[in-house]
Design a protein around this motif. Structure first.
Motif, short mmCIF file in Angstrom:
data_model
loop_
_atom_site.label_atom_id
_atom_site.label_comp_id
_atom_site.label_asym_id
_atom_site.label_seq_id
_atom_site.Cartn_x
_atom_site.Cartn_y
_atom_site.Cartn_z
N THR A 78 0.97 -1.05 0.01
CA THR A 78 -0.05 -0.12 -0.13
C THR A 78 0.79 1.12 -0.16
O THR A 78 1.73 1.32 0.80
N ASN A 79 0.79 2.22 -0.95
CA ASN A 79 1.30 3.39 -1.10
C ASN A 79 0.30 4.52 -0.95
O ASN A 79 -0.36 4.83 -2.01
N GLY A 80 0.17 4.87 0.35
CA GLY A 80 -0.98 5.80 0.50
C GLY A 80 -2.24 5.37 0.31
O GLY A 80 -2.38 4.22 1.17
N SER A 81 -2.91 5.67 -0.61
CA SER A 81 -4.31 4.95 -0.76
C SER A 81 -4.27 3.91 -1.98
O SER A 81 -5.31 3.32 -2.20
N GLY A 82 -2.88 3.76 -2.55
CA GLY A 82 -2.89 3.19 -3.89
C GLY A 82 -2.35 1.60 -3.36
O GLY A 82 -2.07 1.48 -2.34
N LEU A 83 -2.95 0.70 -4.51
CA LEU A 83 -2.36 -0.68 -4.07
C LEU A 83 -1.50 -1.24 -5.45
O LEU A 83 -1.62 -0.62 -6.34
N ARG A 84 -0.49 -1.93 -5.15
CA ARG A 84 0.45 -2.64 -6.05
C ARG A 84 0.88 -3.96 -5.52
O ARG A 84 0.90 -4.16 -4.41
N CYS A 85 1.06 -4.94 -6.37
CA CYS A 85 1.68 -6.09 -5.95
C CYS A 85 3.13 -6.01 -5.78
O CYS A 85 3.89 -5.37 -6.22
N SER A 86 3.60 -6.67 -4.56
CA SER A 86 4.86 -6.93 -4.20
C SER A 86 5.48 -7.86 -5.18
O SER A 86 5.04 -8.49 -5.97
N GLU A 87 6.93 -8.05 -5.10
CA GLU A 87 7.49 -9.09 -6.03
C GLU A 87 6.88 -10.57 -5.73
O GLU A 87 6.81 -11.25 -6.71
N LEU A 88 6.31 -10.90 -4.51
CA LEU A 88 5.78 -12.10 -3.96
C LEU A 88 4.37 -12.10 -4.72
O LEU A 88 4.13 -13.24 -5.45
#
Length: 609
Positions: free
Chosen positions: A328-338
């Motif tokens: 989670t980056n602030g209110s954003g979502l992104r996949c980790s490498e896992l």
């Protein structure tokens, strides 16, 4: 496509779905007005040029699918007598071999009947097939048809059937697509097919495609379709052919995996877009109509469904977050490498948790056990009476299970080693009946294990656990080559080298590919009891197998224990213990390495063009 606002036109066609209005609601009219349902057209039985009668017969299951198929052979003549009216018929069979065996059974039965009792008339003109079995059954008016048959014979079968010379074709499901051979009676003998080394139920579309072959507009105004299946499946197929089996979503069964993939694709960027994506699914449409099917209590009104859906969404995002699969980056979502690895290899969430729980510095047995515990193998169970077989195999494998065999992972663990270790199947007569099911289960395991082990490798690379990476890479090589590392079984990689060949070489002191390469051609022929140029061909093949050599030496050492290492890389050809056709010498390799501890060195090779 809907979420990107693309103006793509969808056309959905089905012969079996009664709740097509739900599909129309889900698809939406167009990208500008997605809340309006797509236009819907229904075509009932009255549109068929030939009225089709459908029957489903259920029979008591007997052992595995192959034994059950033999039972159905005995029931066929009675159904043919009841429904055929001495008119043309197609019988769809599970495998190519069963097409042949069914044709032979019917031909033999036909011979025993008097002219008045025969289920179909004799051929009305002479013909000649290349296949001897086909010629024999054809003389009785019965043919078989499958992809393995000579193309000339196949074409002649089709022509003679259309001309009315042959009255019965025993065929695989492929004949239901592409070749227009209408018939009066269609019989689906067993509702399973053989695919990818195991038996599985036909999908509904295949069933309807086969049934649709019944009906000859130019000759009849009626036709008959018969399904022969196990007693426990009878109701399901009755619902399917009557168009009363409501289509439900199964997204909820794998929702966490789909959400992770959508985050990786960028479709889901935050919590609100996750909810919006979920509301665009067929699951949302059916939840509003049938919440009890999805184990949700309806408390009245659409708002409650929306609230429940939001709870489901947040719950799955929390699961991904707690497992470090998303960031989670602030209110954003992104996949980790896992998370990227999970999506890249199509790994189930439960399997991912098992991988992440794999201890540091895992050895080969621990990696194998984690692999065996994957959710992808949950359908592999100990069948009635099978444990005796697996207890015997457990004594012969390299890493035996040290506790009582009780769950699916134990069976998978033994199956993998049974293949890699080239373990011989026990000779006891009472165990022979389990041989077919073992082959089926083994095939299922090897369908999934390669991508799961690659995910384990990538995860351990992320954690910089070089010891576990080494173990996982060893397991991956063994799985790919289907032999244990550094064992004489590596000789199996040679084309045409089976257990007997390996045994001859080992008895002669040849235990590796390197030792085989050092032999002369005539010596190989002597050991293997073969004539020239067998030895020369083996010599060429073994020299083409890739070999990797890496030389390294330490040039300095830091006080904190970290060691920069200079690597001199000489590549003769690709990867050891993995068959690759042709030579690839002289290629340059990129080398990435990390050395966080003086006892830990990880080297990764990437071939460049």
């Amino acid at each position: 496509m809907k979420s990107t606002g693309s103006n793509v036109r969808f056309v959905a066609v089905s012969a079996t779905v009664p709740n097509s209005a739900d599909i129309a609601t889900w698809l939406g009219k167009n990208s500008q007005t997605p809340d309006l349902p797509a236009s819907e057209e229904r075509f009932g039985e009255e549109f068929r040029p030939v009225k089709l009668q459908k029957f489903v017969y259920g029979y008591q299951s007997a052992g595995n699918d192959f034994m059950f198929d033999k039972t159905l052979d005995k029931m066929l003549p009675e159904l043919i007598q009841k429904h055929s009216a001495r008119k043309p018929m197609m019988i769809f069979c599970m495998t190519r071999a069963m097409c042949v065996s069914t044709a032979k059974v019917l031909a033999e039965k036909w011979k025993t009947l008097s002219e008045r009792e025969k289920y179909w008339p004799s051929p009305n003109k002479p013909f000649s097939f290349k296949d001897k079995d086909l010629q024999a059954t054809g003389a009785c008016g019965v043919a078989f048809h499958h992809a393995g048959l000579d193309s000339i014979d196949r074409a002649l079968v089709e022509r003679l059937f259309l001309e009315g010379c042959l009255h019965v074709i025993c065929c695989t499901s492929t004949l239901a697509v592409g070749v227009n051979l209408p018939t009066y009676l269609v019989i689906i003998k067993n509702t399973v097919t053989w695919a990818d080394g195991l038996t599985k139920e036909y999908v509904d579309l295949e069933i309807m495609q086969m049934l649709g072959r019944a009906g000859r507009p130019q000759f009849d105004d009626t036709a008959i379709a018969v399904i022969m299946t196990k007693k426990e499946n009878k109701m399901r197929y009755e619902k399917m052919i009557s168009g009363t089996e409501t289509l439900e979503s199964c997204l909820h069964e794998n929702l966490v995996e789909h959400m992770n993939a959508e985050i990786g694709l960028g479709t889901i960027k935050d919590v609100e877009s996750a909810k919006s994506w979920l509301r665009s699914t067929f699951l949302y449409v059916r939840l509003k109509r049938n919440p009890t099917h999805y184990k949700l209590e309806q408390r009245g009104g659409s708002n409650d469904i929306n609230r429940s859906l939001e709870e489901i969404c947040e719950k799955n995002l929390n699961l991904l977050d707690q497992s470090s699969l998303i960031l989670t980056n602030g209110s954003g979502l992104r996949c980790s490498e896992l998370g990227d690895a999970m999506a890249r290899y199509y790994i189930k969430f439960g399997t991912m948790q098992t991988i992440l729980a794999l201890e540091e510095k895992a050895k080969v047995p621990e990696v194998l056990l984690a692999l065996s515990q994957a959710e992808e193998f949950k359908d592999i169970r100990f069948r009635a009476g099978e444990k005796g077989l697996y207890k015997e195999l457990n004594k012969a494998v390299k890493y035996p299970v040290k506790v009582d065999l009780s769950n699916a992972s134990h069976k998978t663990f033994i199956l993998i080693q049974f293949e890699i270790g080239m373990v011989e199947f026990p000779a006891e007569a009472h165990l022979q009946k389990y041989k077919t099911t073992l082959v089926q289960d083994k095939s299922l395991v090897f369908q999934h294990c390669h991508r799961i082990i690659r995910c384990i490798i990538d995860c351990k690379l992320y954690f910089k656990d070089s010891f576990s990476v080494k173990s996982s890479l060893e397991v991956a090589r063994c799985l790919r080559a289907r032999v244990w590392e550094n064992s004489p079984l590596q000789l199996r990689q040679m084309e045409g080298f089976g257990p007997a060949s390996v045994k001859k070489l080992v008895n002669a002191g040849v235990r590796s590919l390197e030792m085989l390469e050092r032999l002369e051609a005539h010596r190989i022929e002597t050991i293997m009891s073969r004539n020239p140029p067998f030895g020369a061909k083996v010599m060429k093949a073994v020299r083409d197998i890739p070999k990797l050599r890496v030389l390294s030496h330490q040039i300095s050492k830091f006080g904190n224990g970290q060691s920069p290492v200079k690597l001199n890389v000489r590549t003769e050809v690709g990867y050891l213990n993995d068959r690759v056709p042709g030579k690839s010498g002289g290629k340059t390799l990129f080398v990435n390495f990390l050395a966080e501890r003086s006892d830990s060195l990880l080297i990764e090779f990437r071939r460049i063009p």
